[in-house]
Design an enzyme around this catalytic site. Structure first.
Site, mmCIF file in Angstrom:
data_model
loop_
_atom_site.group_PDB
_atom_site.id
_atom_site.type_symbol
_atom_site.label_atom_id
_atom_site.label_comp_id
_atom_site.label_asym_id
_atom_site.label_seq_id
_atom_site.Cartn_x
_atom_site.Cartn_y
_atom_site.Cartn_z
ATOM 1 N N THR A 375 0.913 -1.130 0.000
ATOM 2 C CA THR A 375 0.000 0.000 0.000
ATOM 3 C C THR A 375 0.946 1.171 0.000
ATOM 4 O O THR A 375 2.156 0.984 0.131
ATOM 5 C CB THR A 375 -0.878 -0.099 1.270
ATOM 6 O OG1 THR A 375 -1.702 -1.252 1.174
ATOM 7 C CG2 THR A 375 -1.741 1.118 1.526
ATOM 8 N N THR A 393 -3.947 2.007 -2.276
ATOM 9 C CA THR A 393 -3.466 0.619 -2.354
ATOM 10 C C THR A 393 -4.005 -0.139 -3.562
ATOM 11 O O THR A 393 -5.078 0.166 -4.084
ATOM 12 C CB THR A 393 -3.862 -0.143 -1.064
ATOM 13 O OG1 THR A 393 -3.261 -1.429 -1.072
ATOM 14 C CG2 THR A 393 -5.366 -0.292 -0.923
ATOM 15 N N ASN A 395 -3.702 -3.448 -2.771
ATOM 16 C CA ASN A 395 -3.655 -4.559 -1.830
ATOM 17 C C ASN A 395 -2.281 -5.219 -1.903
ATOM 18 O O ASN A 395 -1.315 -4.651 -1.446
ATOM 19 C CB ASN A 395 -4.792 -5.562 -2.032
ATOM 20 C CG ASN A 395 -4.912 -6.496 -0.820
ATOM 21 O OD1 ASN A 395 -4.366 -6.200 0.226
ATOM 22 N ND2 ASN A 395 -5.605 -7.605 -0.966
ATOM 23 N N ASP A 417 -9.398 -8.617 0.825
ATOM 24 C CA ASP A 417 -9.597 -7.928 2.106
ATOM 25 C C ASP A 417 -10.974 -8.206 2.695
ATOM 26 O O ASP A 417 -11.250 -7.846 3.843
ATOM 27 C CB ASP A 417 -9.388 -6.417 1.952
ATOM 28 C CG ASP A 417 -7.928 -6.019 2.160
ATOM 29 O OD1 ASP A 417 -7.118 -6.901 2.503
ATOM 30 O OD2 ASP A 417 -7.604 -4.846 1.973
ATOM 31 N N SER A 446 -10.658 -2.222 5.523
ATOM 32 C CA SER A 446 -9.269 -1.799 5.335
ATOM 33 C C SER A 446 -8.632 -1.511 6.682
ATOM 34 O O SER A 446 -9.319 -1.332 7.694
ATOM 35 C CB SER A 446 -9.267 -0.527 4.486
ATOM 36 O OG SER A 446 -7.974 0.035 4.435
ATOM 37 N N SER A 447 -7.302 -1.468 6.680
ATOM 38 C CA SER A 447 -6.561 -1.009 7.870
ATOM 39 C C SER A 447 -5.925 0.350 7.634
ATOM 40 O O SER A 447 -5.197 0.848 8.505
ATOM 41 C CB SER A 447 -5.443 -2.001 8.206
ATOM 42 O OG SER A 447 -5.974 -3.219 8.615
ATOM 43 N N GLY A 467 1.252 -1.370 4.973
ATOM 44 C CA GLY A 467 1.622 -2.445 5.902
ATOM 45 C C GLY A 467 0.484 -3.337 6.347
ATOM 46 O O GLY A 467 0.605 -3.999 7.385
ATOM 47 N N GLY A 468 -0.654 -3.340 5.622
ATOM 48 C CA GLY A 468 -1.747 -4.227 6.024
ATOM 49 C C GLY A 468 -2.147 -3.945 7.466
ATOM 50 O O GLY A 468 -2.282 -2.794 7.873
HETATM 51 N N1 GLY Z 1 -5.259 -3.584 1.413
HETATM 52 C C1 GLY Z 1 -4.738 -2.964 2.556
HETATM 53 C C2 GLY Z 1 -5.763 -2.266 3.390
HETATM 54 O O1 GLY Z 1 -6.714 -1.741 2.854
HETATM 55 O O2 GLY Z 1 -5.653 -2.213 4.597
#
Ligand code: GLY
Length: 566
Positions: A375, A393, A395, A417, A446-447, A467-468
């Protein structure tokens, strides 16, 4: 024009190379200082264009749009046209805004679409290839943010990306490595192989994105319609037909970004402004800050066992909540105000034992969801006092790995996700629940945590990271590093990070984050560690307003990230 830029191509390429090659070379403790305006992003060329747009009189939204478009060319593993993102904006008059341009599940999607007849997950389908893509939101988001808050003309913002795509740019050593790793994946998942990407890449080789350049020209001339209608839309739909994907013309034409209220809370005398659902980032960040607020972590010290223990225990509780309660607010009623209230988070921490770890299964039954590490984030402060935080992102790295033939950009693999089956691990070995199940036109959880801080009503900091699921803990630690440990912005970004998230019940430190003795102390308290240290957690790009009003950039040395300002 006096543009100060760290590690700028091509002039300082030699320095970049030395920095990347020499593990001994320490990143500077103090970042770039600028008097008036600054952009920090994942690539020097993108930061440079953003700073130039500001110098031309553009505002922070203009610079954020131009920077994102350049990232779609020069940082294709995460910068994108075929993905989605979030923008948090604090205007000079103190008003707060956030724009959701997250991808959506196509109309033809359905809850069990990645399961076989026996209900087993068909591995890989949500992770790569045509079926993994959600309906892209990035171009609509950039266009909408500019239409509502931009100052310069749209064409001026798109042109630098057109120029870079058609003239080409040199790849960095990291990019050469990542493109070489991608070769087999490109061959496997594309119905029409993107020949221009297939070769052995070396540092300094030039990439020319011919088709992408022309797509950007259509976007420049026709706005969002240059992507969601006409040739680009035809190319996306043809790509889907060839690869059995689901995105249709109707999906593309119906896509709309949404202005949503940002989530806000406090940490001591700071106001924290971040992205609400469908991101879990803002809520989880506010929960973490509230959970640790009353403990003397400044006295305990940075990455000291007591501090790590407290943060890990807070993270366990917050990520357990994330799995149960967070999803697209248009489909699932997220209890936002309760989750971010001080009293709720204090009650969650009542079971905190300062001497030993609480097993995750005691905290709550449920699921946590973790996303990809690929991302990208950019932070902007302009000369008018506006601030923008954008996280965007595809992903996974290079998203679905599908390059839209004829239009030349990568499509996302954001469908992963979603929770593809309640209780079943996704590609990162973790699971999700009902709130985040697949439904047509729904946004996946999402994060991403684009965040802005104020102190005494004045802008204080802008930050975010890829960083997910480690996004939330990286932003959390960077804020704590500045406020509690009084680090410079750059130092706070450089500092070693430690991640944990309820499930899996493991603490992940970056190499060098903990001494052997401190690790043993944490083990004696009941914490478990991953067998291997992580190479890099997050890539935080941040700006802090100094007491004298100047700006300090924090560009993450874990990537090619760079600050540019004047
Ligand atoms: N794909 C990463 C996020 O949206 O958190």
């Amino acid at each position: 024009m006096l543009i100060m830029i760290k590690r700028l191509f091509p002039l300082l390429l030699a320095i970049v190379t030395v920095a990347c090659k020499s593990p001994q070379l320490r990143p500077p403790a103090i970042g770039l200082i600028a008097d008036s305006a600054m952009v920090v992003s994942a690539h020097p060329l993108a930061s440079e264009v953003g700073a130039r747009i500001l110098k031309q009189g553009g505002n922070a939204v203009d610079a954020a749009v131009a920077t994102q478009l350049v990232l779609a060319v020069v940082y294709p593993s995460a910068g994108n046209l075929g993905g989605g993102g979030f923008m948090v904006l604090r205007k000079h008059d103190g008003t707060l805004h956030s724009l959701d341009y997250r991808e959506k599940a196509p109309e033809l999607s359905y809850t069990d679409m990645y399961l076989d007849e026996t209900g087993k997950v068909k591995r890989g389908l949500s992770e790569k290839g045509h079926l993994s893509s959600g309906v892209p939101g990035s171009v609509a988001g950039m266009f909408e943010s500019h239409a509502r808050h931009g100052f310069l003309s749209w064409k001026e913002l798109v042109q630098p990306a057109v120029d870079l795509a058609l003239a080409g740019f040199p790849v960095t050593p990291r990019q050469a490595h990542s493109l070489n790793d991608l070769q087999d994946t490109l061959r496997r998942y594309n119905t029409i192989t993107p020949e221009f990407l297939l070769k052995e890449w070396h540092e300094g080789d030039t990439i020319v994105w011919e088709d992408l350049g022309h797509t950007l020209e259509r976007i420049r001339d026709e706005g969002a319609a240059g992507f969601y209608r006409g040739k680009t839309a035809d190319d996306i739909v043809a790509e889907m037909r060839r690869g059995n994907g689901l995105i249709t013309h109707a999906d593309l034409q119906a896509y709309q970004p949404v202005w949503r209220s940002p989530v806000t809370g406090t940490y001591k005398d700071f106001k924290v402004i971040s992205m609400g659902p469908p991101s879990s980032g803002g809520i989880a960040l506010l929960q973490l800050l509230s959970s640790v607020e009353k403990y003397p972590i400044q006295e305990w010290g940075h990455n000291a066992p007591k501090t790590v223990h407290l943060m890990t225990e807070a993270q366990r509780r917050v990520y357990a909540d994330r799995a149960a309660w967070l999803g697209d607010p248009d489909f699932f009623k997220v209890p936002v105000s309760q989750m971010i209230s001080k009293s709720y988070n204090e009650s969650r921490m009542r079971s905190f034992d300062p001497r030993k770890a609480t097993p995750s299964k005691v905290i709550r039954e449920g699921d946590a969801l973790k996303e990809s590490h690929e991302t990208t984030h950019l932070s902007v402060v302009d000369q008018y006092g506006n601030a923008v935080a954008v996280t965007t992102t595809l992903n996974d790295s290079y998203g679905s790995a599908v390059v839209v033939a004829g239009s030349g950009f990568f499509l996302n693999d954001e469908m992963d996700d979603f929770s593809i089956k309640p209780g079943e691990p996704n590609m990162y070995g973790v699971t999700g629940g009902e709130a985040n199940k697949i439904e047509p036109n729904k946004r996946m959880l999402s994060s991403m945590t684009p965040t802005i801080l104020e102190r005494n009503g004045k802008l204080f900091m802008v930050l975010g990271t890829p960083g997910g699921s480690t996004i939330i803990t990286s932003v959390f630690q960077t804020i704590v590093n500045v406020i509690e440990f009084e680090m410079h912005m750059q130092q706070a970004v450089n500092a070693k990070r430690i991640h944990s998230q309820w499930l899996p019940e493991v603490v992940f430190p970056e190499s060098g984050a903990l001494s052997n003795q401190d690790s043993l102390t944490l083990v004696s308290m009941g914490h478990r560690f991953d067998a291997e240290y992580w190479d890099g957690i997050g890539r935080v790009d941040a700006i802090r307003v100094l007491p004298d009003g100047r700006l300090e950039g924090g560009a993450d040395p874990r990537g090619d990230d760079a600050s540019a300002g004047w």
